[in-house]
Design a protein around this motif. Structure first.
Motif, mmCIF file in Angstrom:
data_model
loop_
_atom_site.group_PDB
_atom_site.id
_atom_site.type_symbol
_atom_site.label_atom_id
_atom_site.label_comp_id
_atom_site.label_asym_id
_atom_site.label_seq_id
_atom_site.Cartn_x
_atom_site.Cartn_y
_atom_site.Cartn_z
ATOM 1 N N HIS A 42 10.691 -36.781 -81.671
ATOM 2 C CA HIS A 42 9.838 -37.393 -81.715
ATOM 3 C C HIS A 42 9.404 -37.793 -80.126
ATOM 4 C CE1 HIS A 42 12.347 -37.508 -84.972
ATOM 5 N NE2 HIS A 42 11.068 -37.708 -85.656
ATOM 6 N N TYR A 43 7.738 -37.543 -80.238
ATOM 7 C CA TYR A 43 6.933 -38.566 -79.218
ATOM 8 C C TYR A 43 6.849 -40.269 -79.893
ATOM 9 C CZ TYR A 43 3.110 -38.410 -76.543
ATOM 10 O OH TYR A 43 1.702 -38.932 -75.524
ATOM 11 N N GLN A 44 6.846 -40.440 -79.393
ATOM 12 C CA GLN A 44 5.469 -42.081 -78.602
ATOM 13 C C GLN A 44 5.364 -42.294 -77.740
ATOM 14 O OE1 GLN A 44 8.929 -45.055 -79.141
ATOM 15 N NE2 GLN A 44 6.616 -46.748 -79.940
ATOM 16 N N PRO A 45 3.229 -41.947 -78.500
ATOM 17 C CA PRO A 45 2.836 -42.166 -77.106
ATOM 18 C C PRO A 45 2.753 -43.531 -76.432
ATOM 19 C CG PRO A 45 1.847 -41.268 -79.167
ATOM 20 C CD PRO A 45 2.878 -41.452 -79.727
ATOM 21 N N ASP A 46 2.269 -43.797 -74.945
ATOM 22 C CA ASP A 46 1.762 -45.490 -74.660
ATOM 23 C C ASP A 46 0.898 -45.437 -75.705
ATOM 24 O OD1 ASP A 46 3.730 -44.229 -73.079
ATOM 25 O OD2 ASP A 46 2.426 -43.961 -71.322
ATOM 26 N N PHE A 47 -0.351 -44.954 -75.011
ATOM 27 C CA PHE A 47 -1.256 -45.471 -76.509
ATOM 28 C C PHE A 47 -1.913 -44.639 -77.116
ATOM 29 C CE2 PHE A 47 -0.690 -47.461 -72.560
ATOM 30 C CZ PHE A 47 -1.195 -48.602 -72.574
ATOM 31 N N ILE A 48 -2.276 -45.287 -78.696
ATOM 32 C CA ILE A 48 -2.856 -44.475 -79.947
ATOM 33 C C ILE A 48 -4.058 -44.840 -80.399
ATOM 34 C CG2 ILE A 48 -0.811 -44.453 -81.262
ATOM 35 C CD1 ILE A 48 -1.524 -41.456 -82.180
ATOM 36 N N ASP A 49 -5.375 -44.423 -80.566
ATOM 37 C CA ASP A 49 -5.801 -44.547 -81.523
ATOM 38 C C ASP A 49 -5.465 -43.596 -82.609
ATOM 39 O OD1 ASP A 49 -8.125 -45.044 -83.061
ATOM 40 O OD2 ASP A 49 -9.412 -44.756 -80.576
ATOM 41 N N PRO A 50 -5.545 -43.509 -83.307
ATOM 42 C CA PRO A 50 -5.134 -42.671 -84.757
ATOM 43 C C PRO A 50 -6.000 -42.415 -85.580
ATOM 44 C CG PRO A 50 -4.486 -45.014 -85.651
ATOM 45 C CD PRO A 50 -4.983 -44.801 -84.035
ATOM 46 N N ILE A 51 -7.348 -43.375 -85.558
ATOM 47 C CA ILE A 51 -8.773 -43.525 -86.177
ATOM 48 C C ILE A 51 -9.503 -42.078 -85.450
ATOM 49 C CG2 ILE A 51 -10.675 -44.287 -87.301
ATOM 50 C CD1 ILE A 51 -9.630 -46.458 -87.419
ATOM 51 N N ALA A 52 -9.222 -42.303 -83.974
ATOM 52 C CA ALA A 52 -10.517 -41.260 -83.402
ATOM 53 C C ALA A 52 -9.633 -40.043 -82.914
ATOM 54 C CB ALA A 52 -10.861 -42.153 -82.230
ATOM 55 N N LYS A 53 -8.271 -40.486 -83.229
ATOM 56 C CA LYS A 53 -7.205 -39.191 -82.817
ATOM 57 C C LYS A 53 -6.830 -39.395 -81.412
ATOM 58 C CE LYS A 53 -6.800 -36.905 -86.980
ATOM 59 N NZ LYS A 53 -6.729 -35.927 -87.962
ATOM 60 N N ARG A 54 -6.750 -40.365 -80.182
ATOM 61 C CA ARG A 54 -6.630 -40.289 -79.045
ATOM 62 C C ARG A 54 -5.950 -40.780 -78.652
ATOM 63 N NH1 ARG A 54 -10.834 -42.920 -75.554
ATOM 64 N NH2 ARG A 54 -9.958 -41.750 -74.269
ATOM 65 N N ILE A 55 -4.813 -40.129 -77.748
ATOM 66 C CA ILE A 55 -3.853 -40.309 -77.382
ATOM 67 C C ILE A 55 -3.924 -40.599 -75.770
ATOM 68 C CG2 ILE A 55 -1.509 -39.513 -76.547
ATOM 69 C CD1 ILE A 55 -1.381 -37.796 -78.916
ATOM 70 N N ILE A 56 -3.503 -41.262 -75.388
ATOM 71 C CA ILE A 56 -3.979 -42.306 -73.780
ATOM 72 C C ILE A 56 -1.962 -41.887 -73.489
ATOM 73 C CG2 ILE A 56 -4.739 -43.264 -71.703
ATOM 74 C CD1 ILE A 56 -7.355 -42.044 -73.218
ATOM 75 N N GLU A 57 -1.441 -41.182 -72.187
ATOM 76 C CA GLU A 57 -0.585 -41.021 -71.929
ATOM 77 C C GLU A 57 -0.402 -41.988 -69.916
ATOM 78 O OE1 GLU A 57 3.524 -41.428 -72.000
ATOM 79 O OE2 GLU A 57 2.302 -40.686 -73.729
#
Length: 126
Positions: free
Chosen positions: A53-68
């Motif tokens: 399982h991966y838990q991103p530091d930051f995620i915008d699920p609507i825009a589908k953006r992950i910031i690590e």
């Protein structure tokens, strides 16, 4: 040829297989002799997957953006991020590094940034 610190001659895999009837060791050879002819010895490679399982530091699920956010980027994290990129191609992934121009290894020329670019991941300075 001498091997390691022991100074003992290094035994090659081919020599082991010759000694043990094509097997890697005596135990495998003994089991091979106990089994019927319908069993093949090490003729098939079977891929397998271990679920993580991966838990991103930051995620915008609507825009589908992950910031690590990363300081160091060891091989285990690179493998994980490559797998995430492959399994979630519709997400934009960005890694914010303390220094994206850090070399991956002391002897190489690849940086965190060039690795990310090669894998379709945006690398920026935090």
């Amino acid at each position: 040829m001498r091997g390691g610190r022991t100074g003992k001659p290094k035994v090659t895999l081919a020599a082991k297989r010759a000694k043990f009837g094509g097997c890697r060791n005596a135990l495998e050879h003994r089991v091979r002799q106990q089994l019927g002819a319908e069993f093949e010895y090490e003729t098939t490679r079977m891929p397998y997957t271990i679920a993580h399982h991966y838990q991103p530091d930051f995620i915008d699920p609507i825009a589908k953006r992950i910031i690590e956010v990363k300081g160091r980027f060891p091989e285990s994290d690179r493998r994980k991020m490559a797998a995430v990129r492959k399994q979630y191609p519709d997400y934009q992934i960005e890694i914010r590094f303390s220094n994206p121009d850090t070399l991956i290894s002391k002897t190489g020329t690849q940086t965190y940034r060039t690795w990310c670019t090669k894998h379709g991941i945006t690398a920026t300075k935090a």
